[in-house]
Scaffold this active site. Structure first.
Site, PDB file in Angstrom:
ATOM      1  N   HIS A   1       0.108  -1.031   0.402  1.00 35.87           N
ATOM      2  CA  HIS A   1      -0.266  -0.151  -0.083  1.00 35.87           C
ATOM      3  C   HIS A   1       0.970   1.185  -0.420  1.00 35.87           C
ATOM      4  CE1 HIS A   1      -4.284  -1.401   1.431  1.00 35.87           C
ATOM      5  NE2 HIS A   1      -3.885  -2.200   0.573  1.00 35.87           N
TER       6      HIS A   1
ATOM      7  N   THR B   1      -7.203 -18.967   1.324  1.00 34.93           N
ATOM      8  CA  THR B   1      -6.877 -20.312   1.638  1.00 34.93           C
ATOM      9  C   THR B   1      -6.653 -20.805   2.952  1.00 34.93           C
ATOM     10  OG1 THR B   1      -4.181 -19.745   2.041  1.00 34.93           O
ATOM     11  CG2 THR B   1      -5.064 -19.909  -0.516  1.00 34.93           C
TER      12      THR B   1
ATOM     13  N   ASP C   1       1.639 -20.072  -1.133  1.00 35.60           N
ATOM     14  CA  ASP C   1       2.272 -21.471  -1.732  1.00 35.60           C
ATOM     15  C   ASP C   1       1.312 -20.590  -3.552  1.00 35.60           C
ATOM     16  OD1 ASP C   1      -0.055 -21.935  -1.612  1.00 35.60           O
ATOM     17  OD2 ASP C   1       0.257 -23.698  -0.047  1.00 35.60           O
TER      18      ASP C   1
ATOM     19  N   HIS D   1      -2.284 -13.090  -2.068  1.00 35.51           N
ATOM     20  CA  HIS D   1      -3.920 -13.477  -1.924  1.00 35.51           C
ATOM     21  C   HIS D   1      -4.034 -15.055  -1.201  1.00 35.51           C
ATOM     22  CE1 HIS D   1      -6.652  -9.587  -2.874  1.00 35.51           C
ATOM     23  NE2 HIS D   1      -5.458  -9.842  -1.279  1.00 35.51           N
ATOM     24  N   THR D   2      -2.904 -15.747  -1.147  1.00 38.75           N
ATOM     25  CA  THR D   2      -3.239 -16.717  -0.458  1.00 38.75           C
ATOM     26  C   THR D   2      -2.385 -17.126   1.198  1.00 38.75           C
ATOM     27  OG1 THR D   2      -1.369 -18.700  -0.672  1.00 38.75           O
ATOM     28  CG2 THR D   2      -0.207 -16.817  -1.199  1.00 38.75           C
TER      29      THR D   2
END
Length: 372
Positions: free
Chosen positions: A133, A295, A302, A262-263
């Site tokens: 950000h 996840t 990953d 975002h994992t």
């Protein structure tokens, strides 16, 4: 309606202390050590605002905490005030000038301290988000520094920290405050990016080819206007992603690779308006419970983000409109399918994209940067 908490600190930086201090709070601040949502919500939510009128001097803030007059008149508990003063310390420290540069030895030592922090606080997602950000405000069409935005440490100032997309990032400043105080020879811009890259690596992700030596923006007047970061649920997700990331000088491959981060992490509805209050994956620790993850193993880096979106088998896992777009848009889908099938390919492209993002808009001293 979910409630979003933000901070507003009113006062002139590096000015003499005023004679009075007024503190108000309409909602308690909630500190959490593991949270993430790169994309902000376009939905509305109520916001609680904390306002302070005080000097930006860290020493003055510390004196206020112990002041009998403040203790008797303040409506905040000491714990809540300390959270606000952490952000104050980031605003009050004199920023680096173009004649300064981060110290290589301090960078190395700070990296070890960040690793220790990650091992005890499980704060990988929010530190990744902090670096993103700060850098993600870059506008390639603006040539002047620091007006062009990017990785310049401006996110430490309250005017930018209170942007809706940055809800909750005061917790990231809380987490790294002691490290910044310990290593004063490191710029804020470098510390934010060092924390972000280290969090990826310590979560099992690829080694990021980072360089350091970023110069800090000097004051809140250098902060970008609100609205440069992406939304989670725009009317046309693929078009919106391209508008935002193309403005930064990134391409479709970068967009999809970076989405794969975002994992890590969870979306908390009280911050973003997206996600469930808790799921079977988040109802217990590590870190503060709650939120909805992308996840099952949301502290492991990953390629499961791509696999889960493609399979869509678990309602307890989050898929934002912008997440779904990477398998719906024909250009994005090429990369999303590739990364779902080949983790090595994802890691390779992600490392390049992350390094590229971390350098956006930065002014380096020395110009070639510092490798540690």
């Amino acid at each position: 309606m979910a409630e979003r908490v933000s901070l507003t600190l009113n006062g002139t930086l590096l000015s003499p202390p005023p004679t009075t201090t007024t503190t108000t709070m309409s909602s308690s601040l909630r500190s959490t050590t593991a949270a993430s949502l790169l994309l902000r919500s376009s939905s509305s939510s109520s916001r609680s605002t904390l306002t302070l009128s005080a000097s930006s001097s860290l020493s003055f803030v510390r004196s206020l905490v112990s002041s009998p007059r403040l203790s008797s008149s303040s409506s905040l508990s000491q714990k809540k005030y300390r959270i606000a003063s952490v952000n104050r310390s980031f605003n009050s420290t004199t920023a680096a000038t173009k004649s300064s540069s981060s110290d290589p030895d301090q960078l190395k030592n700070a990296r070890e301290d960040i690793k220790e922090l990650l091992s005890t606080k499980f704060c990988h997602p929010i530190l990744v988000r902090l670096g993103w950000h700060d850098a993600g405000t870059y506008n390639k069409n603006i040539k002047e520094w620091p007006q062009r935005g990017g990785a310049n440490g401006s996110l430490r100032f309250d005017i930018e920290l209170k942007h809706a997309a940055n809800a909750g990032l005061v917790n990231a400043l809380n987490l790294i405050k002691d490290i910044k105080e310990k290593y004063s020879g490191i710029s804020y811009a470098d510390l934010f990016q060092l924390a972000s890259a280290t969090a990826i690596e310590e979560a099992g992700g690829p080694k990021i080819p980072m360089k350091y030596g970023r110069v800090d923006a000097s004051g809140p007047e250098d902060c970008p206007e609100e609205g440069r970061l992406p939304d989670a649920g725009p009317p046309s997700p693929a078009t919106h992603l391209r508008e935002v990331f193309y403005r930064m000088g990134l391409d479709d491959k970068d967009i999809v690779a970076l989405s794969g981060a975002h994992t890590l992490g969870r979306s908390r509805p009280e911050r973003s308006g997206w996600g469930k209050p808790e799921t079977k994956y988040t109802k217990e620790g590590p870190g503060a419970p709650g939120g909805q993850s992308w996840t099952p193993e949301w502290l492991k880096f990953d390629n499961s983000y791509f696999k889960e979106i493609k399979e869509k088998r678990d309602e307890d896992l989050l898929v934002l409109p912008t997440d779904a777009a990477i398998f719906e848009d024909s250009s994005f889908k090429v990369y999303a399918e590739k990364y779902a099938a080949d983790q090595d390919a994802f890691f390779k492209d992600y490392a390049v994209a992350h390094a590229k993002l971390s350098n956006l808009g930065a002014e380096f001293n020395p110009p070639e940067g510092i490798v540690i």
